[in-house]
Write a protein that holds these residues in place. Structure first.
Motif, PDB file in Angstrom:
ATOM      1  N   UNK A   1      39.267  37.625  37.525  1.00 41.64           N
ATOM      2  CA  UNK A   1      40.568  37.657  36.889  1.00 41.64           C
ATOM      3  C   UNK A   1      40.466  37.307  35.415  1.00 41.64           C
ATOM      4  N   UNK A   2      41.341  36.403  34.968  1.00 45.27           N
ATOM      5  CA  UNK A   2      41.365  36.010  33.557  1.00 45.27           C
ATOM      6  C   UNK A   2      40.125  35.231  33.161  1.00 45.27           C
ATOM      7  N   UNK A   3      39.413  34.665  34.162  1.00 42.84           N
ATOM      8  CA  UNK A   3      38.198  33.905  33.861  1.00 42.84           C
ATOM      9  C   UNK A   3      37.062  34.785  33.359  1.00 42.84           C
TER      10      UNK A   3
ATOM     11  N   UNK B   1      33.383  33.930  31.544  1.00 43.59           N
ATOM     12  CA  UNK B   1      32.152  34.122  32.294  1.00 43.59           C
ATOM     13  C   UNK B   1      31.547  35.504  32.100  1.00 43.59           C
ATOM     14  N   UNK B   2      32.348  36.476  31.683  1.00 44.68           N
ATOM     15  CA  UNK B   2      31.823  37.818  31.494  1.00 44.68           C
ATOM     16  C   UNK B   2      31.021  37.953  30.211  1.00 44.68           C
ATOM     17  N   UNK B   3      30.100  38.893  30.197  1.00 38.15           N
ATOM     18  CA  UNK B   3      29.275  39.140  29.021  1.00 38.15           C
ATOM     19  C   UNK B   3      29.915  40.240  28.173  1.00 38.15           C
TER      20      UNK B   3
ATOM     21  N   UNK C   1      52.177  33.805  35.523  1.00 38.12           N
ATOM     22  CA  UNK C   1      51.544  32.506  35.683  1.00 38.12           C
ATOM     23  C   UNK C   1      50.285  32.360  34.851  1.00 38.12           C
ATOM     24  N   UNK C   2      49.228  31.893  35.475  1.00 43.12           N
ATOM     25  CA  UNK C   2      47.985  31.599  34.769  1.00 43.12           C
ATOM     26  C   UNK C   2      47.322  32.852  34.223  1.00 43.12           C
ATOM     27  N   UNK C   3      47.579  34.017  34.851  1.00 45.05           N
ATOM     28  CA  UNK C   3      46.947  35.256  34.414  1.00 45.05           C
ATOM     29  C   UNK C   3      47.442  35.723  33.057  1.00 45.05           C
ATOM     30  N   UNK C   4      48.493  35.113  32.512  1.00 44.28           N
ATOM     31  CA  UNK C   4      49.037  35.515  31.207  1.00 44.28           C
ATOM     32  C   UNK C   4      48.490  34.663  30.072  1.00 44.28           C
TER      33      UNK C   4
ATOM     34  N   UNK D   1      38.554  41.103  25.808  1.00 50.00           N
ATOM     35  CA  UNK D   1      39.947  41.502  25.956  1.00 50.00           C
ATOM     36  C   UNK D   1      40.286  41.551  27.445  1.00 50.00           C
ATOM     37  N   UNK D   2      41.566  41.298  27.741  1.00 51.44           N
ATOM     38  CA  UNK D   2      42.027  41.292  29.132  1.00 51.44           C
ATOM     39  C   UNK D   2      43.483  41.719  29.144  1.00 51.44           C
TER      40      UNK D   2
END
Length: 976
Positions: free
Chosen positions: A545-547, A551-553, A565-568, A557-558
């Motif tokens: 998700x937003x994490x 953690x992604x290389x 909620x937290x995803x925003x 952008x997302x």
């Protein structure tokens, strides 16, 4: 709204008790965190799904079935320790001793995971071995129970919600005595119109050590707060017990069996718990020994010792000295008299003087007690004979026909398919036609020739395949808890099962000025953990998700459109605070002496020590320099290192002498201490040695599994049964249910037959004593709606209407108002607000099912709230409502108010209040309203008269004045 969901123990052979109560506004209350003797962690899986939504936790009894999983959840379930917990002081203290006994006696069988739930293995292989989770240490257990908020009986309390819970909106909890155990609790929960009484494992009979349940008040029937609840939640465990013995008859039967056995030179084994019912047993035996030690059979009692064998028996008895107010009233009075008058000749005897009960906590002490040639009585933990000292005692006593084992409760099947030793002994007692002995025709069964299966446990390291599966399980647990809690727990390496020191070290953020010599080790450890996470339990982009921004290389952008909620919000990893109640945490490594730092530097990142001897100079060759650079050391002029082996050869100093004196260990060069120890051994009794070596503590290094082996045990001893469960019977419930008069009854915590028996008896009670409302018998995991009004609706008030409201205060902290308005359909703004409120619940449900957060989660399927607005001037044709008085007054409150006016008021039979001998005040058992009746002499002027010349109050006008006094204390609601 009120819903009830039994998580464990409903219509199930398992005795574990866990119940989830949910009120309107998202308030969730967990009552009890019980477990059974199987200690299977998968039984707690349903509880883990609700942890991040719990508001508070209530505990009822300090027994395994009600509090057994508390320490496990605090250690292995993230966020559980942040939930406020409430219990009485004895439940906190005795629950702590129970956990110390449990994990100290059987760390191998506590907190296990069956391989059958992780690997496709056969049922036989699944029963043979299980994964072993790391148990909490005694220090951790003490810290967990230190978080519990202690309460007293009859003390209304408004709890503080957990950090992830909505406002409790005036929720009130009150504890009342339940009997059965010291500090056992009947919980009364008040929220809005809902009045819930949760009564699990209560006892209406008053025992010798423990008080009775607080259902009945003095002279006025059922205790007022427990009368006419909207829902009564009652356990059904033990309602089918056949024989009805009084407390005196039960105690006489137990003493008779023990006296007959010890007179023949046999030993008596009584398996019981380690902190609850054992206190009643120990008190009865101690009092009987005290009264007969100087009687005609004094030699028998003097030579027979009573042992209370558990890993925390001394701590349990020590706690009792500070919990005098929770015991039976007679014990409290006797103890206070003994303290006031003093003991001795002519003085009172302190009932809490456990003179004839000796606590033993070590295995060597139990072996010595069993090896005595003289008779003895052993109160050992536990009733299932699976994990406590009772197993060791049974193996030692099984070969002698003179010995007797007394079962104190009917053993159940347990949570698993395997029948334990206690269940097998109960089956032998039930199936055999034994002889009668002692008083009341008690049956004693000769078990000669029978065998029981004993299951031994031994730890073993995991192989490669099992290690991979174990790490995958940890990764799934971290992912689930991180996603459900909506925080960044997934990023820190902590989670269920991460109990080793390395995991805890990597979870804490280091300070910016941390010593350079520790940076290399931390970097290497962090790299190892990161590598393990990439290899095992890797997460997809959808799961992150937003994490993924963290953690992604190369992801910068997302898409947050249609997210909630937290995803925003951009993910944020907060810095962990490293402080305690006294401020910043002090790092001991920052205050090391130079030689101590050198010893730490002598260990490289692989844990190997460089070989140097005392006085030898370092060789600053290339290999040494490279190692120092790898550790991040800057200084090159450190002092010479000293090997630990060389330090052991030095002469003992003053500190060593103090340590040797405190621990009783002889050091080299301290001959005086050895002489003193020999003198003490000669002066002490050989059978009651003061010094006992500590039992070897098991070491937990890395993940392990526990392997079970089964062997047969030949029995030659005798078996008897005396009911010491201390639970209510079916007749007790039949006599109370009509007076309690609950609107709805929920039966839980019992097997299927017990549950249906109690429900049927409450529905069909004779003489108008049956439950008038609905009776629920849910199964484990089945949620039932037991609201006081299932047709309640929620509306939204406009600002104009809110300004016109005039609230009235009613007794009990409630505010009421009457209003008139018109209902209109809600608009788009109301629909969007309703969708926003329910999005969190939908997202949690999808994540539990393994689905990702849907981008379209919005207002679809959510009903809009109707709006209540003012009535316009040309529409005001409604009839104005008459004034209404609302509230709930208790008879003790009326009595206190009447007495303040100078008149007499006393309780009479049947729950009535007699004022001035002429006016009777009672509560209607049907409607709950207050009824006032008076004779001819009670009528008169509608005001209070002053006292006459003789000092007696004038009763003229008592009837009208009592009614006026009641009206003044109710809220007046006038239509708007």
């Amino acid at each position: 709204m009120f819903t009830f969901n039994p998580l464990l123990g409903a219509q199930s052979p398992s005795r574990a008790s866990q119940s989830l109560l949910e009120f309107s506004g998202g308030i969730k209350i967990l009552v009890d965190v019980g477990w059974d003797e199987s200690f299977n962690a998968w039984d707690l899986q349903e509880l883990e799904k609700h942890v991040n939504t719990l508001s508070i936790i209530l505990l009822t009894h300090p027994t395994l079935t009600h509090i057994g999983a508390y320490a496990h959840c605090c250690k292995h379930v993230p966020g559980f320790s942040r939930i406020p917990v409430y219990a009485t002081t004895p439940v906190v203290n005795l629950g702590r001793t129970l956990m110390l006994d449990l994990y100290g006696s059987s760390p191998l069988t506590a907190s296990t995971l069956s391989f059958g739930s992780l690997l496709p293995v056969s049922e036989a292989e699944s029963d043979r071995a299980s994964l072993l989770l790391q148990p909490p240490t005694p220090e951790e257990i003490a810290s967990y129970f230190g978080l519990i908020n202690p309460l007293k009986y009859s003390q209304p309390h408004q709890p503080i919600p957990s950090p992830f819970s909505p406002s409790l909106s005036g929720l009130t909890i009150t504890a009342y005595s339940a009997g059965h155990t010291l500090g056992g609790t009947i919980w009364h929960i008040q929220h809005g119109l809902e009045s819930i009484v949760y009564a699990a494992d209560w006892n209406l009979a008053r025992e010798r050590f423990l008080p009775a349940a607080a259902w009945l008040s003095s002279g006025s029937g059922i205790l007022d707060p427990l009368h006419r609840p909207t829902a009564l939640i009652c356990s059904s465990r033990g309602v089918e017990r056949e024989e009805r013995l009084t407390v005196d008859t039960r105690n006489d039967t137990l003493i008779s069996l023990i006296r007959d056995t010890i007179a023949q030179g046999g030993k008596v084994l009584i398996p019981t718990d380690s902190s609850a019912r054992v206190l009643e047993l120990a008190y009865v035996l101690n009092q009987h020994w005290r009264s007969n030690v100087d009687g005609p059979h004094s030699s028998t009692y003097k030579n027979t010792k009573i042992y209370m064998a558990s890993r925390s028996s001394s701590t349990t008895l020590r706690y009792l000295q500070s919990m005098l107010e929770w015991m039976d009233g007679q014990i409290t009075r006797d103890a206070e008299a003994a303290i006031t008058q003093g003991q001795g000749a002519g003085g009172a005897v302190n009932p809490l003087d456990w003179k004839f009960v000796r606590p033993i906590e070590k295995q060597t002490q139990v072996e010595r007690a069993l090896a005595r040639s003289k008779p003895c009585v052993l109160l050992t933990s536990d009733t299932t004979i699976e994990w406590g000292f009772s197993r060791q005692a049974l193996e030692s006593l099984a070969s002698d026909a003179k010995n007797l084992i007394i079962l104190t409760e009917q053993s159940q099947q347990g949570g698993g398919s395997r029948a334990g030793v206690g269940r097998r002994l109960w089956d032998l007692y039930q199936d055999s036609q034994g002889s009668t002995a002692g008083q009341n025709g008690t049956k004693v069964v000769d078990a000669s020739g029978a065998t029981v299966d004993i299951r031994d446990a031994a730890p073993e390291p995991l192989n490669d395949e099992e290690t991979a599966v174990y790490q995958q399980y940890l990764a799934r647990q971290r992912q689930m808890h991180s996603t459900l809690q909506g925080d960044n727990t997934l990023l820190d390496g902590t989670g269920a099962g991460m109990g080793d020191d390395q995991a805890s070290e990597s979870s804490e953020s280091s300070d910016e000025d941390e010593d350079a010599e520790h940076q290399g080790r931390a970097l290497k450890l962090s790299a190892q953990l990161t590598s393990n996470k990439r290899k095992v339990g890797a997460l997809t982009d959808k799961e992150l998700g937003i994490d993924i921004l963290l953690r992604g290389k190369a992801v910068h952008d997302y898409d947050v459109r249609n997210k909630r909620g937290r995803e925003r919000m951009f993910p944020f990893l907060p810095r962990r605070s490293r402080d305690d109640d006294f401020g910043d945490v002090i790092k001991p490594e920052e205050y090391l002496r130079a030689d101590e730092k050198d010893e730490g530097e002598a260990l490289d990142v692989t844990g190997e020590q460089e070989s140097t001897s005392v006085g030898q100079k370092r060789k600053w060759d290339d290999s040494t320099v490279s190692k120092k650079n790898a550790r991040g050391d800057k200084a090159g002029n450190k002092r010479a290192k000293v090997e630990p082996s060389a330090k052991k050869d030095r002469a003992p100093d003053a500190i060593d002498a103090l340590i040797a004196k405190a621990t009783g260990e002889a050091k080299a060069g301290t001959g005086g201490a050895n002489g003193a120890g020999a003198a003490d051994d000669q002066s002490s009794d050989s059978e009651e040695s003061e010094y006992e070596p500590d039992d070897a503590a098991p070491s937990y290094i890395g993940p392990q599994k526990v392997v079970f082996t089964t062997r047969a045990l030949q029995l030659d001893l005798r078996i008897a049964y005396v009911d010491f469960t201390g639970l209510y019977r079916l007749n007790d419930m039949k006599s109370l249910i009509g007076n309690i008069n609950p609107r709805k009854l929920i039966v839980t915590a019992g097997d299927e037959h017990e549950t249906q028996t109690l429900a049927t008896a409450c529905r069909e009670a004779e003489g108008g004593q049956a439950v008038q409302g609905e009776t629920f018998t849910p199964r484990t995991g089945e949620c039932v709606d037991a609201s006081v009004d299932t047709n309640a609706w929620t509306v939204k008030l406009t600002r104009g209407l809110m300004k016109r409201l005039r609230w009235s205060h009613a007794p009990g902290g409630l505010e009421v108002v009457a209003l008139a308005g018109k209902l209109e359909a809600g608009g788009e703004e109301e629909a969007a607000a309703a969708a926003e409120e329910s999005s969190a619940a939908k997202k949690k449900l999808k994540l539990i099912k393994g689905e990702g957060a849907s981008s379209g989660a919005g207002s679809e399927g959510n009903p809009t709230l109707p709006i209540l607005d003012l009535v316009s001037a040309h529409q005001t044709h409604h009839q104005r409502t008459q004034p209404l008085r609302v509230g709930d007054l208790s008879l003790p409150q009326i009595r206190e108010a009447v007495q303040r006016q100078g008149h007499t008021a006393e309780f009479r039979g049947g729950g009535t209040l007699l004022v001035d001998g002429t006016v009777v005040v009672r509560k209607s058992p049907v409607t709950g309203g207050i009824e006032v009746e008076a004779g001819n002499s009670g009528f008169g002027l509608p005001h209070w008269r002053t006292r006459g010349p003789d000092g007696r109050a004038n009763t003229e006008g008592t009837f009208y004045a009592v009614k006026q006094l009641i009206y003044d204390r109710l809220a007046v609601v006038i239509g708007a």
